[in-house]
Scaffold this motif. Structure first.
Motif, PDB file in Angstrom:
ATOM      1  N   GLN A 232      51.213  34.773  42.896  1.00  0.00           N
ATOM      2  CA  GLN A 232      52.312  35.000  41.958  1.00  0.00           C
ATOM      3  C   GLN A 232      53.068  36.271  42.336  1.00  0.00           C
ATOM      4  O   GLN A 232      52.712  36.958  43.303  1.00  0.00           O
ATOM      5  CB  GLN A 232      51.748  35.105  40.532  1.00  0.00           C
ATOM      6  N   LEU A 233      54.117  36.567  41.580  1.00  0.00           N
ATOM      7  CA  LEU A 233      54.896  37.776  41.798  1.00  0.00           C
ATOM      8  C   LEU A 233      54.283  38.915  40.980  1.00  0.00           C
ATOM      9  O   LEU A 233      54.079  38.768  39.762  1.00  0.00           O
ATOM     10  CB  LEU A 233      56.348  37.562  41.380  1.00  0.00           C
ATOM     11  N   GLU A 234      54.030  40.036  41.620  1.00  0.00           N
ATOM     12  CA  GLU A 234      53.425  41.163  40.915  1.00  0.00           C
ATOM     13  C   GLU A 234      54.303  41.679  39.783  1.00  0.00           C
ATOM     14  O   GLU A 234      53.807  42.202  38.784  1.00  0.00           O
ATOM     15  CB  GLU A 234      53.137  42.308  41.893  1.00  0.00           C
ATOM     16  N   HIS A 235      55.636  41.552  39.942  1.00  0.00           N
ATOM     17  CA  HIS A 235      56.534  42.089  38.921  1.00  0.00           C
ATOM     18  C   HIS A 235      56.842  41.087  37.820  1.00  0.00           C
ATOM     19  O   HIS A 235      57.557  41.405  36.879  1.00  0.00           O
ATOM     20  CB  HIS A 235      57.841  42.557  39.571  1.00  0.00           C
ATOM     21  N   ASP A 236      56.297  39.876  37.906  1.00  0.00           N
ATOM     22  CA  ASP A 236      56.558  38.874  36.880  1.00  0.00           C
ATOM     23  C   ASP A 236      55.750  39.193  35.626  1.00  0.00           C
ATOM     24  O   ASP A 236      54.609  39.669  35.701  1.00  0.00           O
ATOM     25  CB  ASP A 236      56.178  37.487  37.402  1.00  0.00           C
ATOM     26  N   SER A 237      56.331  38.936  34.451  1.00  0.00           N
ATOM     27  CA  SER A 237      55.673  39.319  33.201  1.00  0.00           C
ATOM     28  C   SER A 237      54.350  38.593  32.991  1.00  0.00           C
ATOM     29  O   SER A 237      53.419  39.157  32.414  1.00  0.00           O
ATOM     30  CB  SER A 237      56.607  39.048  32.016  1.00  0.00           C
ATOM     31  N   SER A 238      54.233  37.344  33.435  1.00  0.00           N
ATOM     32  CA  SER A 238      52.986  36.611  33.242  1.00  0.00           C
ATOM     33  C   SER A 238      51.837  37.270  33.989  1.00  0.00           C
ATOM     34  O   SER A 238      50.691  37.257  33.530  1.00  0.00           O
ATOM     35  CB  SER A 238      53.143  35.151  33.684  1.00  0.00           C
ATOM     36  N   PHE A 239      52.135  37.876  35.160  1.00  0.00           N
ATOM     37  CA  PHE A 239      51.108  38.618  35.897  1.00  0.00           C
ATOM     38  C   PHE A 239      50.929  40.011  35.313  1.00  0.00           C
ATOM     39  O   PHE A 239      49.814  40.473  35.073  1.00  0.00           O
ATOM     40  CB  PHE A 239      51.489  38.733  37.382  1.00  0.00           C
ATOM     41  N   ARG A 240      52.039  40.685  35.064  1.00  0.00           N
ATOM     42  CA  ARG A 240      51.985  42.086  34.645  1.00  0.00           C
ATOM     43  C   ARG A 240      51.333  42.268  33.279  1.00  0.00           C
ATOM     44  O   ARG A 240      50.580  43.220  33.051  1.00  0.00           O
ATOM     45  CB  ARG A 240      53.405  42.651  34.624  1.00  0.00           C
ATOM     46  N   ASP A 241      51.590  41.354  32.350  1.00  0.00           N
ATOM     47  CA  ASP A 241      51.156  41.550  30.971  1.00  0.00           C
ATOM     48  C   ASP A 241      50.042  40.619  30.518  1.00  0.00           C
ATOM     49  O   ASP A 241      49.480  40.827  29.436  1.00  0.00           O
ATOM     50  CB  ASP A 241      52.356  41.377  30.029  1.00  0.00           C
ATOM     51  N   HIS A 242      49.710  39.597  31.301  1.00  0.00           N
ATOM     52  CA  HIS A 242      48.699  38.635  30.865  1.00  0.00           C
ATOM     53  C   HIS A 242      47.667  38.368  31.954  1.00  0.00           C
ATOM     54  O   HIS A 242      47.146  37.262  32.070  1.00  0.00           O
ATOM     55  CB  HIS A 242      49.374  37.323  30.441  1.00  0.00           C
ATOM     56  N   SER A 243      47.372  39.403  32.756  1.00  0.00           N
ATOM     57  CA  SER A 243      46.468  39.256  33.890  1.00  0.00           C
ATOM     58  C   SER A 243      45.444  40.381  33.888  1.00  0.00           C
ATOM     59  O   SER A 243      45.752  41.506  33.478  1.00  0.00           O
ATOM     60  CB  SER A 243      47.275  39.288  35.200  1.00  0.00           C
ATOM     61  N   PRO A 244      44.219  40.127  34.367  1.00  0.00           N
ATOM     62  CA  PRO A 244      43.225  41.198  34.464  1.00  0.00           C
ATOM     63  C   PRO A 244      43.386  42.058  35.712  1.00  0.00           C
ATOM     64  O   PRO A 244      42.643  43.026  35.890  1.00  0.00           O
ATOM     65  CB  PRO A 244      41.902  40.429  34.510  1.00  0.00           C
ATOM     66  N   PHE A 245      44.351  41.719  36.577  1.00  0.00           N
ATOM     67  CA  PHE A 245      44.525  42.438  37.839  1.00  0.00           C
ATOM     68  C   PHE A 245      45.732  43.371  37.778  1.00  0.00           C
ATOM     69  O   PHE A 245      46.715  43.095  37.080  1.00  0.00           O
ATOM     70  CB  PHE A 245      44.714  41.454  38.994  1.00  0.00           C
ATOM     71  N   ASN A 246      45.652  44.460  38.530  1.00  0.00           N
ATOM     72  CA  ASN A 246      46.783  45.379  38.647  1.00  0.00           C
ATOM     73  C   ASN A 246      47.698  45.007  39.806  1.00  0.00           C
ATOM     74  O   ASN A 246      48.893  45.285  39.772  1.00  0.00           O
ATOM     75  CB  ASN A 246      46.282  46.817  38.834  1.00  0.00           C
ATOM     76  N   THR A 247      47.137  44.414  40.853  1.00  0.00           N
ATOM     77  CA  THR A 247      47.915  44.008  42.018  1.00  0.00           C
ATOM     78  C   THR A 247      47.473  42.623  42.464  1.00  0.00           C
ATOM     79  O   THR A 247      46.353  42.174  42.155  1.00  0.00           O
ATOM     80  CB  THR A 247      47.729  44.982  43.202  1.00  0.00           C
TER      81      THR A 247
END
Length: 429
Positions: A232-247
């Protein structure tokens, strides 16, 4: 009889998808009788809202909570319209809207993309009402529906238009942003860096296409079983705000470690990049480095963007954080493992195994449960069309205004048995 009307409705738009979609939507709401305003935070927002009701926000970002609260008060706002609900300016406005009982309309990319977009009320992705709805609830709501289950799309759609509008937007912000000194991007990169990435992507598309074809050819002709990791894209909100990973590299490392521990030694692991990946992260180099560190470098592959169907059709399983592309895997009955908050993370069709066990012998999803879930989405929050192409916007706008003016949100309307008939999908370019 309930008559749909915008009389007495006062809409406040914030930031939307790059391009003219929000302006066209605002114009239709005005024609329905509503009053409409839009807050702009930079020259790009201003350029894509060419008619009345534009409110420039030129103050420092710290002033935004008070500014938006005053806007709600001054204009007696009844409805807030946002694209995504987690960036700072939207999250603050959503919180203020909830305090005042304002109806919150949230647009997002389609959960069943690319031929659909998402329209919900209150929140999207990890904040969506879908997170608390079970399959049994959906089945009860679907008793009187006869949805045509359209095949899962094989490609992203609107790609050139998407990249073009993104490049134009960032060029305007970079070159003509005088008067918006307080503007701060919601992503970590500067506007100049964002524009450079969009421009480089436009120029490098032919080279990337060749690289992608070669990598895909090697996998399809390799004759080995493989598992697919959806990046996924690191800057996408689904990754940034709903993920256990930082990168994304953290996710890659977890996948490679789990694969090395559990997968049969003749199996391979394929990392598929997001179609809009623009090179801001060194994914390919990180994958090669981590594969070598775990002694499986000959069994790990990287594919840069492109169509997903050709890889999915022959994969044994799929792993993701919370990518919407995972729905294509579920549509095919493939085992799926997720790590983040996702609207499709239901125990009926998403694996609960630990990752090494999943790669060793993945459990299959309940396909009937997933089809019921997908039917529920097609009857509620998934609207045919798109934000970026002219034909996609026309198709979307034909029905979205009715949904926004309706007294109930799409989920409640279907559950209560009062949902209006939905337009069937027509493929658009």
């Amino acid at each position: 009889m309930v008559r749909l009307t915008g009389d007495g409705r006062r809409f406040l738009f914030l930031q939307g998808p790059h391009g003219p979609y929000f302006a066209r939507l605002g114009r239709l709401l005005r024609s329905a009788g509503a009053e409409v305003w839009r807050v702009g935070f930079n020259r790009g927002d201003q350029f894509f809202w060419p008619h009345k009701g534009f409110i420039p926000f030129t103050q420092p970002q710290e002033s935004w909570p008070g500014f938006v609260a005053e806007l709600f008060e001054r204009h007696a706002i009844t409805d807030l319209v946002v694209y995504g609900d987690t960036r700072f300016i939207h999250a603050e406005a959503v919180a203020e809207a909830r305090r005042r009982g304002v109806c919150i309309h949230v647009f997002e990319e389609g959960y069943l993309r690319p031929w659909w977009v998402t329209y919900e009320r209150g929140g999207s992705n990890g904040n969506s009402r879908l997170m608390t709805l079970g399959i049994d609830d959906m089945r009860k709501a679907l008793k009187n529906c006869d949805t045509d289950l359209i095949d899962a799309p094989a490609h992203w759609g609107d790609m050139r238009q998407h990249v073009f509008y993104g490049a134009l937007y960032h060029a305007l912000v970079m070159l003509a942003n005088r008067g918006y000194r307080g503007f701060r991007p919601h992503r970590a990169l500067t506007v100049r860096e964002e524009f450079g990435l969009y421009l480089r992507r436009l120029v490098s598309m032919p080279l990337h296409a060749l690289e992608r074809r070669l990598a895909t050819w090697r996998i399809r002709t390799g004759g080995f079983p493989y598992h697919l990791a959806l990046l996924q894209l690191e800057h996408d909100s689904s990754f940034r705000d709903h993920s256990p990973f930082n990168t994304m590299t953290e996710f890659v490392e977890v996948c490679i470690e789990g694969f090395a521990q559990g997968a049969p030694r003749h199996h391979h692991l394929v990392f598929k990049a997001h179609p809009l990946e623009d090179g801001r992260t060194r994914l390919k180099q990180d994958i090669e480095r981590l594969a070598q560190a775990h002694g499986i470098e000959g069994r790990v592959h990287f594919v840069r963007g492109g169509k997903l169907a050709g890889l999915l059709n022959h994969a044994r399983s799929a792993v993701t954080i919370n990518s919407t592309a995972a729905q294509q895997a579920l549509w095919r009955g493939m085992p799926l493992k997720v790590f983040g908050s996702a609207v499709y993370d239901k125990p009926e069709f998403v694996s609960t195994q630990k990752l090494p066990e999943f790669f060793a012998a993945p459990t299959r999803p309940n396909r009937r449960a997933y089809r019921d879930y997908r039917r529920f989405l097609l009857e509620t929050s998934q609207l045919p069309g798109g934000y970026y192409s002219a034909a996609g916007r026309r198709q979307l706008l034909r029905q979205v205004v009715d949904l926004m003016l309706a007294p109930q949100d799409p989920y409640t309307a279907l559950i209560q048995g009062i949902a209006a008939p939905r337009q069937q999908l027509r493929l658009v370019n």
